[in-house]
Design a protein around this motif. Structure first.
Motif, mmCIF file in Angstrom:
data_model
loop_
_atom_site.group_PDB
_atom_site.id
_atom_site.type_symbol
_atom_site.label_atom_id
_atom_site.label_comp_id
_atom_site.label_asym_id
_atom_site.label_seq_id
_atom_site.Cartn_x
_atom_site.Cartn_y
_atom_site.Cartn_z
ATOM 1 N N LEU A 143 7.199 11.146 13.376
ATOM 2 C CA LEU A 143 7.357 11.301 11.929
ATOM 3 C C LEU A 143 7.985 12.641 11.574
ATOM 4 N N GLU A 144 7.983 13.578 12.521
ATOM 5 C CA GLU A 144 8.648 14.853 12.262
ATOM 6 C C GLU A 144 10.142 14.670 12.013
ATOM 7 N N TRP A 145 10.696 13.550 12.436
ATOM 8 C CA TRP A 145 12.118 13.286 12.209
ATOM 9 C C TRP A 145 12.412 12.780 10.791
ATOM 10 N N ALA A 146 11.383 12.446 10.034
ATOM 11 C CA ALA A 146 11.608 11.819 8.734
ATOM 12 C C ALA A 146 12.443 12.694 7.807
ATOM 13 N N ALA A 147 12.192 14.002 7.813
ATOM 14 C CA ALA A 147 12.947 14.894 6.922
ATOM 15 C C ALA A 147 14.434 14.847 7.247
ATOM 16 N N ARG A 150 16.052 11.572 6.031
ATOM 17 C CA ARG A 150 16.290 11.483 4.592
ATOM 18 C C ARG A 150 17.561 12.213 4.182
ATOM 19 N N LEU A 151 18.045 13.080 5.062
ATOM 20 C CA LEU A 151 19.260 13.837 4.769
ATOM 21 C C LEU A 151 20.514 13.192 5.337
ATOM 22 N N GLY A 152 20.355 12.293 6.296
ATOM 23 C CA GLY A 152 21.530 11.687 6.916
ATOM 24 C C GLY A 152 21.142 10.806 8.085
ATOM 25 N N ASP A 153 22.117 10.519 8.927
ATOM 26 C CA ASP A 153 21.930 9.570 10.021
ATOM 27 C C ASP A 153 21.870 10.242 11.381
ATOM 28 N N LYS A 274 8.080 -0.461 12.502
ATOM 29 C CA LYS A 274 7.906 -1.436 11.418
ATOM 30 C C LYS A 274 6.708 -1.070 10.552
ATOM 31 N N ASP A 275 5.623 -0.601 11.183
ATOM 32 C CA ASP A 275 4.431 -0.211 10.436
ATOM 33 C C ASP A 275 4.674 1.033 9.579
ATOM 34 N N HIS A 276 5.626 1.869 9.991
ATOM 35 C CA HIS A 276 5.858 3.158 9.316
ATOM 36 C C HIS A 276 7.258 3.263 8.706
ATOM 37 N N ALA A 277 7.884 2.134 8.473
ATOM 38 C CA ALA A 277 9.258 2.156 7.959
ATOM 39 C C ALA A 277 9.368 2.950 6.662
ATOM 40 N N ALA A 278 8.396 2.782 5.784
ATOM 41 C CA ALA A 278 8.448 3.505 4.504
ATOM 42 C C ALA A 278 8.319 5.015 4.709
ATOM 43 N N ASP A 279 7.602 5.451 5.740
ATOM 44 C CA ASP A 279 7.438 6.872 6.014
ATOM 45 C C ASP A 279 8.700 7.492 6.585
ATOM 46 N N LEU A 280 9.534 6.667 7.210
ATOM 47 C CA LEU A 280 10.737 7.170 7.885
ATOM 48 C C LEU A 280 11.998 7.009 7.051
ATOM 49 N N ALA A 281 11.958 6.145 6.054
ATOM 50 C CA ALA A 281 13.179 5.842 5.301
ATOM 51 C C ALA A 281 13.539 6.992 4.346
#
Length: 281
Positions: A143-147, A150-153, A274-281
């Protein structure tokens, strides 16, 4: 009076699932965490807001309890000594969330291993029946990658080719519940996911689930260290980076312990995303 299970660290990544899974099995549960509220736990679970190092509060939390799940959040081992003693004075069984880096055959390799080995030593010195859970890398660490997502790919990091295995927190919790409700005394369970990945491969799985063309970008170790210092103590950052370098040299490892204990396959990283898609998007 029916005995309760006490979950210490009840709102954390693993603890909250231990609470819900015990409750689902009909086990009376008391959920201890510093800021826990009734809204944070399933209906019928008793929330108990306290710091585990508050002796009076811990004594009250242990009243009527016969089994305990403990997550220890990085404070020095001597701070845990009265906590473990209090648990031993009230309960019969303790399930401790430890770490796969602990060694049983010699000196501990680093500060993380020393911490968890010290906690295990406190427990084995008591009359408690115990089970130690030693997970490898938590899938939630990604989840540390989520930030960045959110900025790009692109996801930047070091050691993108180092083999790793990540374990779903629901599987750790399920093994904990088995330990608390079955006969697993004296067991040291090393828990991993069912697959070997690399960090770059994990990013590819995220992209597949989210429907995005994601790319791993290899950075210097120095850049990765600076980034990790934003969410992890320096001593632990150095241990993690050293572990990635060592994995690159020594190759992958994984266990079948989750499936052996639960009788069903461990969850894949694809399922975790899949369980954390909203946290990563």
């Amino acid at each position: 009076m029916t005995k309760q299970a006490l979950v210490i660290g009840a709102t954390g990544n693993v603890g909250r699932h231990v609470v819900s899974q015990l409750h689902h099995q009909g086990v009376p549960v008391r959920a201890l965490s510093r800021g826990v509220r009734a809204a944070d736990v399933p209906p019928g679970v008793e929330p108990f807001a306290a710091d585990v190092t508050d002796a009076a509060a811990l004594a009250a939390a242990l009243d009527g309890v016969d089994r305990v799940f403990l997550v220890w959040r990085g404070r020095p081992v001597p701070v845990a000594e009265p906590v473990v003693a209090a648990i031993a004075g009230a309960a019969t069984h303790l399930t401790l969330l430890s770490s796969a880096v602990v060694r049983d055959d010699g000196p501990q390799p680093d500060a993380i291993a020393e911490l968890h080995a010290g906690l295990e030593g406190l427990v084995t010195a008591t009359d408690l029946e115990w089970t130690f859970l030693r997970p490898a890398q938590f899938a939630t660490n990604t989840l540390e990658w989520a930030a960045q997502l959110r900025l790009g790919d692109e996801v930047h990091g070091a050691y993108g080719d180092a083999p790793t295995t990540v374990v779903h927190e629901r599987d750790i919790a399920a093994v904990a519940v088995q330990a608390m409700t079955g006969h697993h005394h004296g067991r040291r369970y090393v828990l991993t996911g069912p697959e070997i990945h690399t960090p770059a491969g994990l990013v590819a799985v995220i992209g597949e689930v989210l429907g995005r063309d994601l790319r791993w970008v290899e950075d210097s170790v120095e850049d990765e260290r600076r980034r990790m210092l934003g969410w992890m103590p320096a001593a632990f950052v150095d241990v993690v980076l050293a572990g990635r370098a060592r994995a690159r040299q020594e190759g992958p490892f994984h266990t079948t312990t989750v499936q052996d204990v639960l009788g069903v396959p461990a969850r894949t990283y694809h399922e975790w995303v899949k369980d954390h898609a909203a946290d990563l998007a």
